[in-house]
Design a protein around this motif. Structure first.
Motif, short mmCIF file in Angstrom:
data_model
loop_
_atom_site.label_atom_id
_atom_site.label_comp_id
_atom_site.label_asym_id
_atom_site.label_seq_id
_atom_site.Cartn_x
_atom_site.Cartn_y
_atom_site.Cartn_z
N VAL A 78 21.21 16.06 -4.05
CA VAL A 78 21.94 14.85 -3.81
C VAL A 78 22.98 14.66 -2.87
O VAL A 78 23.13 13.68 -2.04
CB VAL A 78 22.22 14.20 -5.13
N SER A 81 21.56 13.86 0.69
CA SER A 81 20.89 12.85 0.71
C SER A 81 21.40 11.64 1.73
O SER A 81 22.79 11.45 1.63
CB SER A 81 20.51 12.17 -0.83
N PRO A 83 21.52 8.03 1.26
CA PRO A 83 22.40 7.22 0.45
C PRO A 83 23.55 7.75 0.08
O PRO A 83 24.53 6.63 0.13
CB PRO A 83 21.15 6.84 -0.56
N THR A 161 30.65 6.91 -7.05
CA THR A 161 30.14 7.74 -6.18
C THR A 161 31.50 8.45 -5.50
O THR A 161 31.62 9.74 -5.45
CB THR A 161 29.51 7.40 -4.87
N LYS A 261 23.36 10.98 -8.39
CA LYS A 261 21.76 10.74 -8.04
C LYS A 261 21.38 9.14 -8.34
O LYS A 261 20.91 8.50 -7.52
CB LYS A 261 20.87 11.46 -9.03
N TYR A 262 22.12 8.56 -9.59
CA TYR A 262 21.93 7.28 -9.54
C TYR A 262 22.94 6.36 -9.02
O TYR A 262 22.46 5.21 -8.72
CB TYR A 262 21.96 6.93 -11.31
N SER A 264 24.17 6.58 -6.07
CA SER A 264 23.89 6.43 -4.77
C SER A 264 22.63 5.62 -4.38
O SER A 264 22.31 5.87 -3.28
CB SER A 264 24.39 7.96 -4.11
N ARG A 265 21.97 5.15 -5.28
CA ARG A 265 20.72 4.68 -5.04
C ARG A 265 21.11 3.47 -4.02
O ARG A 265 22.01 2.52 -4.44
CB ARG A 265 20.00 4.29 -6.23
N ARG A 267 20.70 -0.48 -3.14
CA ARG A 267 20.47 -1.40 -4.05
C ARG A 267 18.89 -2.12 -4.15
O ARG A 267 18.89 -2.50 -5.40
CB ARG A 267 21.33 -2.55 -3.41
N GLU A 269 16.45 -0.17 -4.48
CA GLU A 269 15.65 0.70 -5.21
C GLU A 269 16.18 0.71 -6.69
O GLU A 269 15.58 1.39 -7.43
CB GLU A 269 15.95 2.09 -4.63
N VAL A 270 17.14 -0.22 -6.82
CA VAL A 270 17.81 -0.22 -8.38
C VAL A 270 16.94 -1.16 -9.17
O VAL A 270 17.06 -2.17 -8.95
CB VAL A 270 19.46 -0.57 -8.13
#
Length: 380
Positions: A78, A81, A83, A161, A261-262, A264-265, A267, A269-270
């Motif tokens: 992550v 990544s 994001p 984050t 991991k969660y 930085s998703r 928006r 994709e949330v």
């Protein structure tokens, strides 16, 4: 017209013109809850890559700082990544540039205030000038405080984050940069508590428009993550054996990377309220010692305000009495430089003082790990 008068008039017109424009520009994002750093300027082709390499290098250095046997774990992917790079770039670049833009009029007005409070040219009319430039200073500071509050509300996941990255850096790339008046353990514990507060704020903000069941689920999930962070941190700092400490550090790092991991998703994709993978909380005991009591938010706000008022009082006293003579201006600037780090150390935004966060859910109400997470309803 002397250079002094030219500067005073320039500062007056600059603040008088820029401040209303700034307020109008930021008003809609503040009120609508869309004040996300880099949301507009970060999409401009010529500006999109501005200091983005610094954010990427920061995360690459963080990953390289972990031991080789840890880096091969998939959980640490992550850190590379896109994001996550986007969030770190937005908060480290665009948010900081916004702060500079908001406080620039206040900085100019502070210097003008030092010029106005001049015992060699003191007149009754100078009281009006003191009031005007002092108003510019406080308006600029208030706008910056409101912006900090608005960013925390609109992009609470990005705040999580940034806090999580700071914790990881305290073990790796910044491990030797402990504050002079602290110890590594106390400093890391303080960063962990900042992450815990960001997690609770995120649960409170992101579930604001959801059904009660979903709000309760996210609050309980976040409370369990907070307990897990405090539990693993206590194990790290209580370990006497080097190998035992390294094992506990790995567990803490894996948990934080799972949080990243969660958080930085993107928006878009949330689609759920997930905070971490449930298997990361399997070994957390039901009871974890609470943190030591900290000063109330009101006290943390009053401290920088007290120093600012004291600074102004000293400047006015020096100007009225002429005690410092021609050294009034350097003394005022020196005092301002002293107050800035103090305000940064103790200060929180004024609006945060009135936005009390919900307390973590008690251990007896720990959520069911097998429960299904409901879809997100967009918050108003």
């Amino acid at each position: 017209m002397s250079m002094r008068q030219t500067y005073l008039w320039f500062t007056f017109y600059f603040c008088f013109i820029v401040t209303p424009y700034t307020l109008v520009s930021y008003y809609i994002p503040w009120v609508s809850g869309t004040r996300v750093p880099g949301r507009r300027l970060g999409q401009v082709p010529l500006l999109k890559q501005f200091r983005r390499g610094n954010a990427r290098n920061r995360l690459d250095a963080l990953r390289e700082g972990f031991p080789e046997d840890v880096r091969v774990r998939a959980d640490f992917d992550v850190l590379t990544s896109e994001p996550l790079v986007n969030q770190v770039h937005a908060h480290a670049t665009w948010a900081q540039l916004s702060r500079i833009f908001l406080v620039a009029p206040g900085m100019l007005a502070s210097a003008a205030l030092a010029l106005v409070v001049n015992p060699l040219a003191w007149r009754t009319s100078s009281l009006w000038a003191v009031g005007v430039y002092l108003a510019f200073v406080f308006v600029s500071a208030l706008l910056a405080c409101i912006d900090i509050w608005a960013v925390r509300n609109a992009d609470s996941a990005g705040t999580v984050t940034l806090a999580a990255v700071g914790v990881l850096e305290s073990f790796t790339t910044r491990a030797k940069k402990t504050p002079a008046k602290s110890t590594p353990a106390a400093w890391q514990s303080q960063l962990i508590e900042q992450l815990c507060m960001a997690l609770m704020r995120r649960a409170h903000r992101e579930s604001a428009g959801a059904v009660p069941g979903s709000r309760l689920t996210m609050a309980q999930n976040s409370a369990c993550v907070v307990r897990a962070l405090r539990h693993h941190t206590a194990l790290v700092h209580d370990s006497a054996e080097i190998e035992e400490r390294r094992t506990h550090e790995r567990d803490l790092w894996l948990l934080i990377c799972n949080i990243l991991k969660y958080s930085s998703r993107p928006r878009a994709e949330v689609v759920d309220f997930r905070v971490v993978d449930v298997d990361r909380l399997a070994a957390v005991p039901d009871t974890v010692p609470e943190v030591t009591a900290v000063p109330s938010p009101n006290a943390r706000v009053l401290v920088p305000l007290f120093f600012m008022c004291a600074l102004v009082a000293v400047a006015v006293a020096l100007g009225l009495t002429g005690a410092a003579g021609e050294f009034t201006q350097p003394i005022f600037v020196a005092l301002a430089l002293v107050v800035l780090p103090l305000a940064r150390r103790f200060g929180v935004t004024a609006l945060d003082a009135f936005a009390q966060l919900p307390a973590p859910a008690p251990a007896s109400h720990q959520f069911d790990h097998q429960s299904r997470l409901e879809p997100v309803r967009s918050a108003v």
